[in-house]
Design an enzyme around this catalytic site. Structure first.
Site, PDB file in Angstrom:
ATOM      1  NE  ARG A   1       5.041 -68.366 -83.945  1.00 33.85           N
ATOM      2  CZ  ARG A   1       3.992 -67.587 -83.729  1.00 33.85           C
ATOM      3  NH1 ARG A   1       2.618 -67.723 -83.497  1.00 33.85           N
ATOM      4  NH2 ARG A   1       4.232 -66.143 -83.800  1.00 33.85           N
TER       5      ARG A   1
ATOM      6  CG  HIS B   1      15.272 -65.146 -82.794  1.00 31.74           C
ATOM      7  ND1 HIS B   1      15.657 -65.602 -83.917  1.00 31.74           N
ATOM      8  CD2 HIS B   1      14.367 -64.250 -82.867  1.00 31.74           C
ATOM      9  CE1 HIS B   1      14.926 -64.732 -85.021  1.00 31.74           C
ATOM     10  NE2 HIS B   1      14.309 -63.907 -84.422  1.00 31.74           N
TER      11      HIS B   1
ATOM     12  CD  GLU C   1      14.115 -61.803 -87.609  1.00 32.00           C
ATOM     13  OE1 GLU C   1      13.769 -63.045 -87.935  1.00 32.00           O
ATOM     14  OE2 GLU C   1      13.993 -61.138 -86.476  1.00 32.00           O
TER      15      GLU C   1
ATOM     16  CE  LYS D   1       6.430 -66.834 -80.584  1.00 23.35           C
ATOM     17  NZ  LYS D   1       7.945 -67.094 -80.895  1.00 23.35           N
TER      18      LYS D   1
ATOM     19  CE  LYS E   1       5.805 -64.943 -87.367  1.00 21.84           C
ATOM     20  NZ  LYS E   1       6.374 -63.869 -86.373  1.00 21.84           N
TER      21      LYS E   1
ATOM     22  CG  HIS F   1      15.238 -58.814 -82.866  1.00 20.42           C
ATOM     23  ND1 HIS F   1      15.247 -59.421 -81.491  1.00 20.42           N
ATOM     24  CD2 HIS F   1      14.607 -59.196 -83.854  1.00 20.42           C
ATOM     25  CE1 HIS F   1      14.643 -60.415 -82.122  1.00 20.42           C
ATOM     26  NE2 HIS F   1      14.239 -60.470 -83.039  1.00 20.42           N
TER      27      HIS F   1
ATOM     28  NE  ARG G   1     -11.630 -60.773 -67.485  1.00 14.67           N
ATOM     29  CZ  ARG G   1     -12.430 -60.135 -66.797  1.00 14.67           C
ATOM     30  NH1 ARG G   1     -13.430 -59.627 -67.278  1.00 14.67           N
ATOM     31  NH2 ARG G   1     -12.158 -60.115 -65.698  1.00 14.67           N
TER      32      ARG G   1
ATOM     33  CG  HIS H   1      16.104 -63.234 -77.771  1.00 11.82           C
ATOM     34  ND1 HIS H   1      15.212 -64.172 -77.403  1.00 11.82           N
ATOM     35  CD2 HIS H   1      15.984 -62.043 -78.589  1.00 11.82           C
ATOM     36  CE1 HIS H   1      14.288 -63.741 -78.325  1.00 11.82           C
ATOM     37  NE2 HIS H   1      14.563 -62.506 -78.979  1.00 11.82           N
TER      38      HIS H   1
ATOM     39  CD  GLU I   1       7.846 -70.814 -80.247  1.00 14.19           C
ATOM     40  OE1 GLU I   1       7.515 -69.566 -80.563  1.00 14.19           O
ATOM     41  OE2 GLU I   1       8.950 -70.882 -79.641  1.00 14.19           O
TER      42      GLU I   1
ATOM     43  CG  ASN J   1      12.369 -68.247 -81.526  1.00 11.76           C
ATOM     44  OD1 ASN J   1      12.451 -67.202 -81.479  1.00 11.76           O
ATOM     45  ND2 ASN J   1      11.327 -68.796 -80.953  1.00 11.76           N
TER      46      ASN J   1
HETATM   47  P1  NAD Z   1      11.520 -50.659 -83.808  1.00 15.09           P
HETATM   48  O1  NAD Z   1      10.107 -50.895 -83.908  1.00 15.09           O
HETATM   49  O2  NAD Z   1      12.342 -50.203 -82.724  1.00 15.09           O
HETATM   50  O3  NAD Z   1      11.705 -49.636 -85.091  1.00 15.09           O
HETATM   51  C1  NAD Z   1      13.170 -49.419 -85.508  1.00 15.09           C
HETATM   52  C2  NAD Z   1      13.217 -47.776 -85.663  1.00 15.09           C
HETATM   53  O4  NAD Z   1      12.806 -47.423 -86.809  1.00 15.09           O
HETATM   54  C3  NAD Z   1      12.583 -46.954 -84.634  1.00 15.09           C
HETATM   55  O5  NAD Z   1      13.375 -45.659 -84.362  1.00 15.09           O
HETATM   56  C4  NAD Z   1      11.538 -46.431 -85.603  1.00 15.09           C
HETATM   57  O6  NAD Z   1      10.649 -45.446 -84.887  1.00 15.09           O
HETATM   58  C5  NAD Z   1      11.812 -46.414 -86.887  1.00 15.09           C
HETATM   59  N1  NAD Z   1      10.965 -46.566 -87.899  1.00 15.09           N
HETATM   60  C6  NAD Z   1       9.970 -47.534 -88.045  1.00 15.09           C
HETATM   61  N2  NAD Z   1       9.440 -47.330 -89.139  1.00 15.09           N
HETATM   62  C7  NAD Z   1      10.189 -46.531 -89.982  1.00 15.09           C
HETATM   63  C8  NAD Z   1       9.814 -45.911 -91.305  1.00 15.09           C
HETATM   64  N3  NAD Z   1       8.840 -46.521 -92.145  1.00 15.09           N
HETATM   65  N4  NAD Z   1      10.733 -44.636 -91.689  1.00 15.09           N
HETATM   66  C9  NAD Z   1      11.719 -44.392 -90.742  1.00 15.09           C
HETATM   67  N5  NAD Z   1      11.866 -44.974 -89.330  1.00 15.09           N
HETATM   68  C10 NAD Z   1      10.883 -45.690 -89.119  1.00 15.09           C
HETATM   69  O7  NAD Z   1      12.265 -51.995 -84.294  1.00 15.09           O
HETATM   70  P2  NAD Z   1      11.803 -53.323 -85.160  1.00 15.09           P
HETATM   71  O8  NAD Z   1      13.172 -53.787 -85.648  1.00 15.09           O
HETATM   72  O9  NAD Z   1      10.905 -52.863 -86.158  1.00 15.09           O
HETATM   73  O10 NAD Z   1      11.293 -54.533 -84.207  1.00 15.09           O
HETATM   74  C11 NAD Z   1      12.200 -55.083 -83.228  1.00 15.09           C
HETATM   75  C12 NAD Z   1      11.029 -55.488 -82.187  1.00 15.09           C
HETATM   76  O11 NAD Z   1      10.289 -56.580 -82.608  1.00 15.09           O
HETATM   77  C13 NAD Z   1      11.792 -56.305 -81.085  1.00 15.09           C
HETATM   78  O12 NAD Z   1      11.050 -55.389 -79.810  1.00 15.09           O
HETATM   79  C14 NAD Z   1      11.683 -57.416 -81.121  1.00 15.09           C
HETATM   80  O13 NAD Z   1      11.636 -58.253 -79.879  1.00 15.09           O
HETATM   81  C15 NAD Z   1      10.150 -57.607 -81.852  1.00 15.09           C
HETATM   82  N6  NAD Z   1      10.023 -58.495 -82.553  1.00 15.09           N
HETATM   83  C16 NAD Z   1       8.945 -59.382 -82.654  1.00 15.09           C
HETATM   84  C17 NAD Z   1       8.464 -60.648 -83.113  1.00 15.09           C
HETATM   85  C18 NAD Z   1       7.142 -60.936 -82.992  1.00 15.09           C
HETATM   86  O14 NAD Z   1       7.099 -62.202 -83.561  1.00 15.09           O
HETATM   87  N7  NAD Z   1       6.208 -60.551 -82.477  1.00 15.09           N
HETATM   88  C19 NAD Z   1       9.278 -61.127 -84.147  1.00 15.09           C
HETATM   89  C20 NAD Z   1      10.711 -60.363 -84.527  1.00 15.09           C
HETATM   90  C21 NAD Z   1      10.926 -59.110 -83.563  1.00 15.09           C
HETATM   91  N1  GLY Z   2       9.467 -64.320 -84.557  1.00 17.33           N
HETATM   92  C1  GLY Z   2       9.056 -65.717 -84.036  1.00 17.33           C
HETATM   93  C2  GLY Z   2       7.845 -66.208 -83.873  1.00 17.33           C
HETATM   94  O1  GLY Z   2       6.827 -65.377 -84.459  1.00 17.33           O
HETATM   95  O2  GLY Z   2       7.444 -67.356 -83.720  1.00 17.33           O
END
Ligand code: NAD
Ligand code: GLY
Length: 358
Positions: free
Chosen positions: A241, A248, A185, A143, A227, A265, A121, A252, A237, A245
């Site tokens: 907030r 997005h 972003e 998130k 942010k 992404h 939890r 998406h 949200e 998006n």
């Molecule tokens: P990712 O986490 O898949 O990383 C991208 C690639 O880069 C991977 O292959 C990883 O292993 C590699 N990598 C990471 N750091 C590295 C480094 N320093 N050197 C070399 N390689 C490296 O992709 P991302 O773009 O970081 O994240 C995408 C995800 O984030 C999606 O699932 C998306 O939905 C999510 N997201 C969440 C939020 C949120 O608010 N929580 C916001 C935006 C995106």
């Molecule tokens: N990436 C959108 C949010 O955090 O609300």
């Protein structure tokens, strides 16, 4: 080193932004009273590059460190992977006095955060984001979650980290496509909230493309500050907030239709932002000139801006599952010029998409 605070009362937390400041992790975790027993969640790519350095920084603070590696890729951001993480934490006899550390990009951060939110939890977690996208967006704001086969991030929780450590030095190893995805972003923040920052991005394009640490520290700081401001006013949200998006809803849809992991992404968000900017122009909130300016900046960062050729009905089917849908009505974040944005109901989304995809 720069600092931004996400001010959420007793759940407030700092973000430290610097270059090659991993050794400061010990000090930062001590300052927030983080547990001594830590499970690092990472993947083989990031683990091989930074696992030892992070472990050394933690052990220098007399912390006991365990590491879980999950496979690399968006397609592993699933309930199945999460179950394996829970199994390992139970095998290790983790309890509420332990904490998790996400070492990786948004996939690792989202999944680790959700594991932390739900294991027993809720146990504390910190983010050490290693992609540009994670440093400016996913590691901040709480998130967390995993994907469902029928939609991205459909299973999740709002759960804030205790600390975020952004080391722009780690971005030197990021593949070019992933780096550009993070720039998308950053552009988003300028469009939705800060026209001056958008102009700064236009001026500093070369420095950002060259991954200059000074330019990156500034861009990460302003992005995190924007942010943090938005999250502080609307953590769960209920309204404002949603502007984070921007791009997005279309993005998406592109990501889902192409198949998770095919279009990144950030690339999908880039395409989605230009679609949103063109929609704003069509509906009278922005101009075609704004849309062209946004498109030019994104293209100069080597990002795609043209929507792939899927049928309007396919786009609409995915967009129907968007979390901004209310009572069956689609809502879109549209820019008002450059530097402001708001959420609007899309009255005839099929007609709008016809025009955007023409
Ligand atoms: P990712 O986490 O898949 O990383 C991208 C690639 O880069 C991977 O292959 C990883 O292993 C590699 N990598 C990471 N750091 C590295 C480094 N320093 N050197 C070399 N390689 C490296 O992709 P991302 O773009 O970081 O994240 C995408 C995800 O984030 C999606 O699932 C998306 O939905 C999510 N997201 C969440 C939020 C949120 O608010 N929580 C916001 C935006 C995106
Ligand atoms: N990436 C959108 C949010 O955090 O609300």
């Amino acid at each position: 080193m720069k600092q931004v605070t996400v001010g959420l009362g007793e759940r407030s937390y700092p973000i430290w932004i610097g270059c090659d400041h991993l050794p400061k992790l010990k000090e930062a975790l001590d300052a927030v009273g983080f547990p001594r027993r830590i499970g690092i969640i990472t993947n083989p790519t990031v683990g091989a590059l930074y696992g030892e350095r992070v472990t050394a920084a933690l052990c220098a603070g007399n912390r006991q460190v365990h590491v879980i590696q999950i496979p690399d890729g968006e397609q592993y951001k699933t309930l199945e992977t999460l179950e394996q993480v829970y199994d390992t934490l139970i095998d290790w006899r983790f309890d509420r006095s332990c904490g998790l550390l996400a070492l990786g990009g948004g996939v690792i951060g989202d999944l680790t955060g959700f594991a932390a939110a739900t294991f027993m939890r809720g146990i504390p977690f910190v983010q050490v984001p290693t992609t540009l996208l994670a440093q400016v967006d996913s590691s901040v704001g709480g998130k967390t979650g995993v994907n469902h086969p029928r939609g991205k991030n459909l299973i999740g929780a709002f759960y804030q980290p205790r600390y975020v450590h952004c080391d722009v030095g780690m971005l030197a190893t990021l593949p070019p496509r992933e780096y550009a995805a993070g720039l998308a972003e950053i552009v988003k923040y300028g469009v939705i909230r800060d026209a001056g920052f958008f102009s700064w991005l236009e001026r500093e394009r070369e420095a950002l493309l060259a991954r200059s640490p000074e330019a990156l520290e500034h861009a990460v700081m302003i992005s995190c500050q924007i942010k943090a401001d938005v999250v502080e006013s609307d953590e769960n949200e209920q309204g404002l907030r949603a502007i984070l998006n921007y791009g997005h809803t279309f993005g998406h849809a592109v990501e889902t239709l192409a198949g998770y992991g095919v279009v990144l992404h950030g690339e999908a968000v880039s395409i989605g932002m230009v679609m949103a900017a063109r929609a704003s122009a069509l509906l009278g909130f922005g101009t075609a000139g704004d849309a062209d300016r946004i498109s030019r900046l994104l293209q100069s960062f080597n990002l795609p801006v043209n929507p792939p050729d899927f049928a309007v009905g396919d786009y609409l089917e995915v967009m129907r599952h968007d979390k901004k849908v209310r009572d069956g009505s689609l809502r879109l974040v549209l820019n008002h010029g450059i530097g402001a944005a708001d959420l609007h109901q899309a009255d005839a989304p099929d007609r709008l998409l016809d025009q955007l995809l023409a």
